[in-house]
Design a protein around this motif. Structure first.
Motif, PDB file in Angstrom:
ATOM      1  N   THR A  11      46.654  35.924  38.458  1.00 25.32           N
ATOM      2  CA  THR A  11      45.348  36.210  37.861  1.00 25.32           C
ATOM      3  C   THR A  11      44.282  35.262  38.404  1.00 25.32           C
ATOM      4  OG1 THR A  11      46.401  37.056  35.862  1.00 25.32           O
ATOM      5  CG2 THR A  11      44.073  36.475  35.696  1.00 25.32           C
ATOM      6  N   ILE A  12      44.610  34.003  38.494  1.00 25.67           N
ATOM      7  CA  ILE A  12      43.657  33.024  39.031  1.00 25.67           C
ATOM      8  C   ILE A  12      43.327  33.348  40.483  1.00 25.67           C
ATOM      9  CG2 ILE A  12      43.409  30.598  39.702  1.00 25.67           C
ATOM     10  CD1 ILE A  12      44.959  29.971  37.044  1.00 25.67           C
ATOM     11  N   GLU A  13      44.329  33.708  41.257  1.00 27.18           N
ATOM     12  CA  GLU A  13      44.088  34.046  42.662  1.00 27.18           C
ATOM     13  C   GLU A  13      43.260  35.314  42.806  1.00 27.18           C
ATOM     14  OE1 GLU A  13      44.385  32.094  45.144  1.00 27.18           O
ATOM     15  OE2 GLU A  13      45.341  30.609  43.859  1.00 27.18           O
ATOM     16  N   VAL A  14      43.463  36.280  41.927  1.00 29.70           N
ATOM     17  CA  VAL A  14      42.666  37.508  41.979  1.00 29.70           C
ATOM     18  C   VAL A  14      41.190  37.172  41.775  1.00 29.70           C
ATOM     19  CG1 VAL A  14      42.117  39.628  40.711  1.00 29.70           C
ATOM     20  CG2 VAL A  14      44.479  39.132  41.356  1.00 29.70           C
ATOM     21  N   ILE A  15      40.910  36.294  40.832  1.00 28.00           N
ATOM     22  CA  ILE A  15      39.534  35.912  40.545  1.00 28.00           C
ATOM     23  C   ILE A  15      38.914  35.193  41.746  1.00 28.00           C
ATOM     24  CG2 ILE A  15      38.081  34.426  39.098  1.00 28.00           C
ATOM     25  CD1 ILE A  15      40.079  35.128  36.787  1.00 28.00           C
ATOM     26  N   ARG A  16      39.697  34.382  42.426  1.00 28.49           N
ATOM     27  CA  ARG A  16      39.199  33.617  43.574  1.00 28.49           C
ATOM     28  C   ARG A  16      39.245  34.405  44.879  1.00 28.49           C
ATOM     29  NH1 ARG A  16      42.299  27.982  43.218  1.00 28.49           N
ATOM     30  NH2 ARG A  16      42.826  28.758  45.272  1.00 28.49           N
ATOM     31  N   SER A  17      39.929  35.512  44.871  1.00 26.13           N
ATOM     32  CA  SER A  17      40.213  36.270  46.083  1.00 26.13           C
ATOM     33  C   SER A  17      38.980  36.952  46.664  1.00 26.13           C
ATOM     34  CB  SER A  17      41.264  37.330  45.758  1.00 26.13           C
ATOM     35  OG  SER A  17      41.355  38.292  46.772  1.00 26.13           O
ATOM     36  N   PRO A  18      38.974  37.125  48.004  1.00 22.05           N
ATOM     37  CA  PRO A  18      37.907  37.920  48.608  1.00 22.05           C
ATOM     38  C   PRO A  18      38.021  39.401  48.236  1.00 22.05           C
ATOM     39  CG  PRO A  18      39.484  37.221  50.283  1.00 22.05           C
ATOM     40  CD  PRO A  18      39.867  36.541  49.007  1.00 22.05           C
ATOM     41  N   LEU A  19      39.125  39.777  47.612  1.00 20.42           N
ATOM     42  CA  LEU A  19      39.316  41.165  47.187  1.00 20.42           C
ATOM     43  C   LEU A  19      38.846  41.407  45.754  1.00 20.42           C
ATOM     44  CD1 LEU A  19      42.835  41.866  48.715  1.00 20.42           C
ATOM     45  CD2 LEU A  19      40.630  42.650  49.540  1.00 20.42           C
ATOM     46  N   LEU A  20      38.096  40.468  45.199  1.00 20.30           N
ATOM     47  CA  LEU A  20      37.645  40.626  43.812  1.00 20.30           C
ATOM     48  C   LEU A  20      36.880  41.936  43.626  1.00 20.30           C
ATOM     49  CD1 LEU A  20      37.452  39.565  40.942  1.00 20.30           C
ATOM     50  CD2 LEU A  20      35.432  38.268  41.614  1.00 20.30           C
ATOM     51  N   GLU A  21      36.072  42.312  44.606  1.00 23.21           N
ATOM     52  CA  GLU A  21      35.333  43.576  44.494  1.00 23.21           C
ATOM     53  C   GLU A  21      36.293  44.762  44.387  1.00 23.21           C
ATOM     54  OE1 GLU A  21      32.134  46.006  47.102  1.00 23.21           O
ATOM     55  OE2 GLU A  21      31.767  43.852  46.843  1.00 23.21           O
ATOM     56  N   ASP A  22      37.392  44.733  45.139  1.00 17.40           N
ATOM     57  CA  ASP A  22      38.408  45.790  45.035  1.00 17.40           C
ATOM     58  C   ASP A  22      39.059  45.772  43.659  1.00 17.40           C
ATOM     59  OD1 ASP A  22      37.989  46.660  47.663  1.00 17.40           O
ATOM     60  OD2 ASP A  22      39.399  45.177  48.450  1.00 17.40           O
ATOM     61  N   GLU A  23      39.291  44.577  43.130  1.00 15.36           N
ATOM     62  CA  GLU A  23      39.866  44.465  41.786  1.00 15.36           C
ATOM     63  C   GLU A  23      38.902  45.019  40.738  1.00 15.36           C
ATOM     64  OE1 GLU A  23      42.833  43.641  40.692  1.00 15.36           O
ATOM     65  OE2 GLU A  23      43.679  43.009  42.592  1.00 15.36           O
ATOM     66  N   LEU A  24      37.615  44.798  40.950  1.00 16.74           N
ATOM     67  CA  LEU A  24      36.628  45.354  40.020  1.00 16.74           C
ATOM     68  C   LEU A  24      36.670  46.881  40.057  1.00 16.74           C
ATOM     69  CD1 LEU A  24      33.670  42.867  40.547  1.00 16.74           C
ATOM     70  CD2 LEU A  24      35.248  42.980  38.607  1.00 16.74           C
ATOM     71  N   GLN A  25      36.952  47.456  41.211  1.00 17.45           N
ATOM     72  CA  GLN A  25      37.125  48.910  41.316  1.00 17.45           C
ATOM     73  C   GLN A  25      38.333  49.356  40.494  1.00 17.45           C
ATOM     74  OE1 GLN A  25      34.705  50.538  42.170  1.00 17.45           O
ATOM     75  NE2 GLN A  25      34.582  50.937  44.342  1.00 17.45           N
ATOM     76  N   LEU A  26      39.393  48.547  40.502  1.00 15.16           N
ATOM     77  CA  LEU A  26      40.570  48.870  39.689  1.00 15.16           C
ATOM     78  C   LEU A  26      40.234  48.833  38.194  1.00 15.16           C
ATOM     79  CD1 LEU A  26      43.551  47.070  41.458  1.00 15.16           C
ATOM     80  CD2 LEU A  26      43.118  49.520  41.273  1.00 15.16           C
ATOM     81  N   ILE A  27      39.384  47.914  37.807  1.00 21.55           N
ATOM     82  CA  ILE A  27      38.967  47.850  36.404  1.00 21.55           C
ATOM     83  C   ILE A  27      38.227  49.136  36.039  1.00 21.55           C
ATOM     84  CG2 ILE A  27      37.446  46.660  34.761  1.00 21.55           C
ATOM     85  CD1 ILE A  27      38.245  44.030  36.227  1.00 21.55           C
ATOM     86  N   GLU A  28      37.393  49.608  36.936  1.00 20.29           N
ATOM     87  CA  GLU A  28      36.691  50.872  36.702  1.00 20.29           C
ATOM     88  C   GLU A  28      37.693  52.028  36.609  1.00 20.29           C
ATOM     89  OE1 GLU A  28      33.612  53.250  35.730  1.00 20.29           O
ATOM     90  OE2 GLU A  28      33.555  51.080  35.897  1.00 20.29           O
ATOM     91  N   GLU A  29      38.703  52.006  37.470  1.00 22.59           N
ATOM     92  CA  GLU A  29      39.746  53.039  37.414  1.00 22.59           C
ATOM     93  C   GLU A  29      40.503  52.969  36.087  1.00 22.59           C
ATOM     94  OE1 GLU A  29      43.881  54.410  39.564  1.00 22.59           O
ATOM     95  OE2 GLU A  29      42.502  53.173  40.725  1.00 22.59           O
ATOM     96  N   PHE A  30      40.753  51.765  35.612  1.00 21.41           N
ATOM     97  CA  PHE A  30      41.407  51.552  34.326  1.00 21.41           C
ATOM     98  C   PHE A  30      40.634  52.309  33.240  1.00 21.41           C
ATOM     99  CE2 PHE A  30      43.322  47.735  31.747  1.00 21.41           C
ATOM    100  CZ  PHE A  30      43.691  48.579  30.718  1.00 21.41           C
ATOM    101  N   LYS A  31      39.321  52.110  33.224  1.00 20.02           N
ATOM    102  CA  LYS A  31      38.489  52.815  32.234  1.00 20.02           C
ATOM    103  C   LYS A  31      38.588  54.321  32.406  1.00 20.02           C
ATOM    104  CE  LYS A  31      34.577  50.685  33.041  1.00 20.02           C
ATOM    105  NZ  LYS A  31      33.218  50.136  32.986  1.00 20.02           N
ATOM    106  N   LEU A  32      38.520  54.787  33.648  1.00 19.10           N
ATOM    107  CA  LEU A  32      38.556  56.229  33.906  1.00 19.10           C
ATOM    108  C   LEU A  32      39.893  56.860  33.512  1.00 19.10           C
ATOM    109  CD1 LEU A  32      36.657  56.364  37.321  1.00 19.10           C
ATOM    110  CD2 LEU A  32      35.790  56.967  35.045  1.00 19.10           C
ATOM    111  N   ILE A  33      40.968  56.095  33.593  1.00 17.36           N
ATOM    112  CA  ILE A  33      42.272  56.597  33.162  1.00 17.36           C
ATOM    113  C   ILE A  33      42.299  56.746  31.643  1.00 17.36           C
ATOM    114  CG2 ILE A  33      44.735  55.995  32.970  1.00 17.36           C
ATOM    115  CD1 ILE A  33      44.421  54.668  35.773  1.00 17.36           C
ATOM    116  N   LEU A  34      41.646  55.845  30.935  1.00 22.07           N
ATOM    117  CA  LEU A  34      41.628  55.896  29.473  1.00 22.07           C
ATOM    118  C   LEU A  34      40.744  57.021  28.916  1.00 22.07           C
ATOM    119  CD1 LEU A  34      41.413  52.123  28.472  1.00 22.07           C
ATOM    120  CD2 LEU A  34      43.313  53.682  28.023  1.00 22.07           C
ATOM    121  N   VAL A  35      39.704  57.403  29.651  1.00 19.26           N
ATOM    122  CA  VAL A  35      38.722  58.363  29.132  1.00 19.26           C
ATOM    123  C   VAL A  35      39.350  59.688  28.690  1.00 19.26           C
ATOM    124  CG1 VAL A  35      36.673  59.747  29.712  1.00 19.26           C
ATOM    125  CG2 VAL A  35      36.700  57.281  30.165  1.00 19.26           C
ATOM    126  N   PRO A  36      40.165  60.375  29.510  1.00 17.69           N
ATOM    127  CA  PRO A  36      40.740  61.648  29.044  1.00 17.69           C
ATOM    128  C   PRO A  36      41.631  61.481  27.800  1.00 17.69           C
ATOM    129  CG  PRO A  36      41.067  61.397  31.410  1.00 17.69           C
ATOM    130  CD  PRO A  36      40.513  60.101  30.903  1.00 17.69           C
TER     131      PRO A  36
END
Length: 177
Positions: free
Chosen positions: A88-113
């Motif tokens: 988790t700490i590495e994800v926050i520090r990672s250059p892929l944080l923007e990609d992880e933020l996309q996953l958070i958006e996907e998380f929300k979209l999975i919950l919506v239906p």
């Protein structure tokens, strides 16, 4: 194991390929760089979410169904707390944080239906859009994770999340539903 033993920053691609007994080229067939492993872990959590929704969506009590879904996610996080914290700490520090933020958006979209179905069954209030409820639930989930990692006195993740859900449930459920 390597991340726990040496720390994420100190683990090289060579360390990984040697420990896995694979060629460097094989590693690069799956991961363009070491940080991509972190993204893969987030993607695997999305698979857990989808499976959990499928397994628990038929429950009659929507709140219990929701709790079971988040329990599945959090129990996976708690299987190896030190690895979970390091990742988790590495994800926050990672250059892929923007990609992880996309996953958070996907998380929300999975919950919506899932939430739309509950709305149609009148299990939750029509006052709030499923997207709004999904945003709140995802925010609670990640806040719970961050709190558990930064506050050694915090309740266990699942208990903390359930407390937040209990606080918000009257608003989600609504009056007279």
């Amino acid at each position: 194991r390597l991340f726990k033993e040496k720390g994420y920053e100190n683990v090289t691609i060579e360390d990984i390929t040697s420990a896995c007994r694979i060629a460097k080229g094989t590693f690069y067939n799956y991961f363009p760089r070491k940080e991509s492993i972190l993204l893969h872990l987030g993607l695997s959590q999305m698979a857990v979410l989808k499976e959990s929704i499928a397994r628990h969506s038929k429950a009659k009590d929507f709140k219990e169904s929701l709790k079971s879904i988040f329990k599945d996610l959090m129990l996976r996080n708690e299987q190896d707390p030190s690895l979970f914290k390091a990742v988790t700490i590495e994800v926050i520090r990672s250059p892929l944080l923007e990609d992880e933020l996309q996953l958070i958006e996907e998380f929300k979209l999975i919950l919506v239906p899932y939430l739309e179905t509950a709305l149609n069954k009148k299990q939750i209030a029509q006052k709030w859009a499923p997207q709004q409820i999904a945003s709140i639930l995802v925010g609670m989930y990640f806040y719970t994770i961050l709190t558990s990692l930064t506050d050694p006195k915090a309740n266990p993740m699942l208990a903390q999340f359930y407390t937040y859900l209990d606080m918000l449930w009257p608003g989600i459920e609504g009056e007279g539903v």
